[in-house]
Design a protein around this motif. Structure first.
Motif, PDB file in Angstrom:
ATOM      1  N   THR A   1       0.838  -1.197   0.000  1.00  0.00           N
ATOM      2  CA  THR A   1       0.000   0.000   0.000  1.00  0.00           C
ATOM      3  C   THR A   1       0.872   1.247   0.000  1.00  0.00           C
ATOM      4  OG1 THR A   1      -1.742  -1.179   1.187  1.00  0.00           O
ATOM      5  CG2 THR A   1      -1.825   1.237   1.247  1.00  0.00           C
ATOM      6  N   LEU A   2       1.917   1.224   0.810  1.00  0.00           N
ATOM      7  CA  LEU A   2       2.852   2.348   0.851  1.00  0.00           C
ATOM      8  C   LEU A   2       3.479   2.559  -0.525  1.00  0.00           C
ATOM      9  CD1 LEU A   2       4.525   4.512   2.280  1.00  0.00           C
ATOM     10  CD2 LEU A   2       6.099   2.691   3.005  1.00  0.00           C
ATOM     11  N   ALA A   3       3.939   1.496  -1.139  1.00  0.00           N
ATOM     12  CA  ALA A   3       4.569   1.601  -2.453  1.00  0.00           C
ATOM     13  C   ALA A   3       3.599   2.168  -3.486  1.00  0.00           C
ATOM     14  CB  ALA A   3       5.084   0.238  -2.902  1.00  0.00           C
ATOM     15  N   LYS A   4       2.345   1.704  -3.471  1.00  0.00           N
ATOM     16  CA  LYS A   4       1.351   2.192  -4.436  1.00  0.00           C
ATOM     17  C   LYS A   4       1.069   3.671  -4.236  1.00  0.00           C
ATOM     18  CE  LYS A   4      -0.925  -2.174  -5.303  1.00  0.00           C
ATOM     19  NZ  LYS A   4      -2.082  -3.016  -5.061  1.00  0.00           N
ATOM     20  N   LYS A   5       0.976   4.092  -2.977  1.00  0.00           N
ATOM     21  CA  LYS A   5       0.713   5.503  -2.698  1.00  0.00           C
ATOM     22  C   LYS A   5       1.875   6.373  -3.166  1.00  0.00           C
ATOM     23  CE  LYS A   5      -2.429   4.937   1.217  1.00  0.00           C
ATOM     24  NZ  LYS A   5      -3.499   5.878   0.888  1.00  0.00           N
ATOM     25  N   LEU A   6       3.084   5.872  -3.038  1.00  0.00           N
ATOM     26  CA  LEU A   6       4.250   6.635  -3.457  1.00  0.00           C
ATOM     27  C   LEU A   6       4.445   6.609  -4.974  1.00  0.00           C
ATOM     28  CD1 LEU A   6       6.711   5.664  -0.606  1.00  0.00           C
ATOM     29  CD2 LEU A   6       5.613   7.879  -0.958  1.00  0.00           C
ATOM     30  N   GLU A   7       3.895   5.597  -5.651  1.00  0.00           N
ATOM     31  CA  GLU A   7       4.003   5.496  -7.106  1.00  0.00           C
ATOM     32  C   GLU A   7       3.045   6.423  -7.822  1.00  0.00           C
ATOM     33  OE1 GLU A   7       3.248   1.428  -8.060  1.00  0.00           O
ATOM     34  OE2 GLU A   7       5.188   0.751  -7.321  1.00  0.00           O
ATOM     35  N   ALA A   8       2.018   6.904  -7.126  1.00  0.00           N
ATOM     36  CA  ALA A   8       1.026   7.778  -7.756  1.00  0.00           C
ATOM     37  C   ALA A   8       1.714   8.994  -8.347  1.00  0.00           C
ATOM     38  CB  ALA A   8      -0.012   8.192  -6.720  1.00  0.00           C
ATOM     39  N   PRO A   9       1.215   9.484  -9.464  1.00  0.00           N
ATOM     40  CA  PRO A   9       1.841  10.647 -10.095  1.00  0.00           C
ATOM     41  C   PRO A   9       1.864  11.845  -9.155  1.00  0.00           C
ATOM     42  CG  PRO A   9      -0.075   9.898 -11.366  1.00  0.00           C
ATOM     43  CD  PRO A   9       0.027   9.043 -10.153  1.00  0.00           C
ATOM     44  N   LEU A  10       2.873  12.690  -9.292  1.00  0.00           N
ATOM     45  CA  LEU A  10       2.956  13.901  -8.490  1.00  0.00           C
ATOM     46  C   LEU A  10       1.753  14.784  -8.787  1.00  0.00           C
ATOM     47  CD1 LEU A  10       6.707  14.926  -8.908  1.00  0.00           C
ATOM     48  CD2 LEU A  10       5.640  13.871  -6.925  1.00  0.00           C
ATOM     49  N   SER A  11       1.259  15.443  -7.760  1.00  0.00           N
ATOM     50  CA  SER A  11       0.139  16.356  -7.971  1.00  0.00           C
ATOM     51  C   SER A  11       0.609  17.579  -8.742  1.00  0.00           C
ATOM     52  CB  SER A  11      -0.433  16.786  -6.621  1.00  0.00           C
ATOM     53  OG  SER A  11       0.462  17.647  -5.964  1.00  0.00           O
ATOM     54  N   ARG A  12      -0.346  18.269  -9.332  1.00  0.00           N
ATOM     55  CA  ARG A  12      -0.030  19.504 -10.053  1.00  0.00           C
ATOM     56  C   ARG A  12       0.614  20.511  -9.094  1.00  0.00           C
ATOM     57  NH1 ARG A  12      -2.831  24.076 -11.184  1.00  0.00           N
ATOM     58  NH2 ARG A  12      -4.705  23.268 -10.191  1.00  0.00           N
ATOM     59  N   LEU A  13       0.162  20.525  -7.852  1.00  0.00           N
ATOM     60  CA  LEU A  13       0.724  21.409  -6.835  1.00  0.00           C
ATOM     61  C   LEU A  13       2.225  21.143  -6.660  1.00  0.00           C
ATOM     62  CD1 LEU A  13       0.333  23.473  -4.533  1.00  0.00           C
ATOM     63  CD2 LEU A  13      -0.230  21.551  -3.056  1.00  0.00           C
ATOM     64  N   ARG A  14       2.612  19.883  -6.545  1.00  0.00           N
ATOM     65  CA  ARG A  14       4.015  19.519  -6.371  1.00  0.00           C
ATOM     66  C   ARG A  14       4.802  19.890  -7.611  1.00  0.00           C
ATOM     67  NH1 ARG A  14       6.999  15.015  -3.722  1.00  0.00           N
ATOM     68  NH2 ARG A  14       5.772  15.562  -1.934  1.00  0.00           N
ATOM     69  N   GLN A  15       4.240  19.652  -8.793  1.00  0.00           N
ATOM     70  CA  GLN A  15       4.940  19.968 -10.038  1.00  0.00           C
ATOM     71  C   GLN A  15       5.213  21.461 -10.142  1.00  0.00           C
ATOM     72  OE1 GLN A  15       2.241  18.266 -12.887  1.00  0.00           O
ATOM     73  NE2 GLN A  15       3.041  16.202 -12.620  1.00  0.00           N
ATOM     74  N   VAL A  16       4.263  22.284  -9.733  1.00  0.00           N
ATOM     75  CA  VAL A  16       4.439  23.730  -9.776  1.00  0.00           C
ATOM     76  C   VAL A  16       5.507  24.156  -8.786  1.00  0.00           C
ATOM     77  CG1 VAL A  16       3.330  25.935  -9.232  1.00  0.00           C
ATOM     78  CG2 VAL A  16       2.126  24.237 -10.618  1.00  0.00           C
TER      79      VAL A  16
END
Length: 74
Positions: A55-70
């Motif tokens: 579960t931890l790995a899947k949550k960390l694999e999720a794409p970065l949010s637009r907020l983080r990208q900005v």
């Protein structure tokens, strides 16, 4: 700490950050901090978090949010 969080949340609200994006970003940063505290050991971090390491790995694999990208681009 609560006051610092309140200031950050107010800034996010003024910036128009949607609740779901803020929640995802907070969760991801929290997970990354716990993982760092365990020197990258996913199993130990997952135990502390009370979740399965997959579960931890899947949550960390999720794409970065637009907020983080900005914020990374700044």
């Amino acid at each position: 700490m609560r006051e610092k969080l309140r200031v950050l949340v107010a800034e996010m609200v003024r910036g128009g950050v949607p609740l779901e994006m803020a929640r995802r970003e907070f969760e991801r940063l929290y997970l990354e901090e716990v993982l760092t505290a365990h020197s990258g050991n996913h199993s130990a971090a997952a135990r502390e978090l009370g979740i399965h390491r997959n579960t931890l790995a899947k949550k960390l694999e999720a794409p970065l949010s637009r907020l983080r990208q900005v914020s990374l681009a700044s």
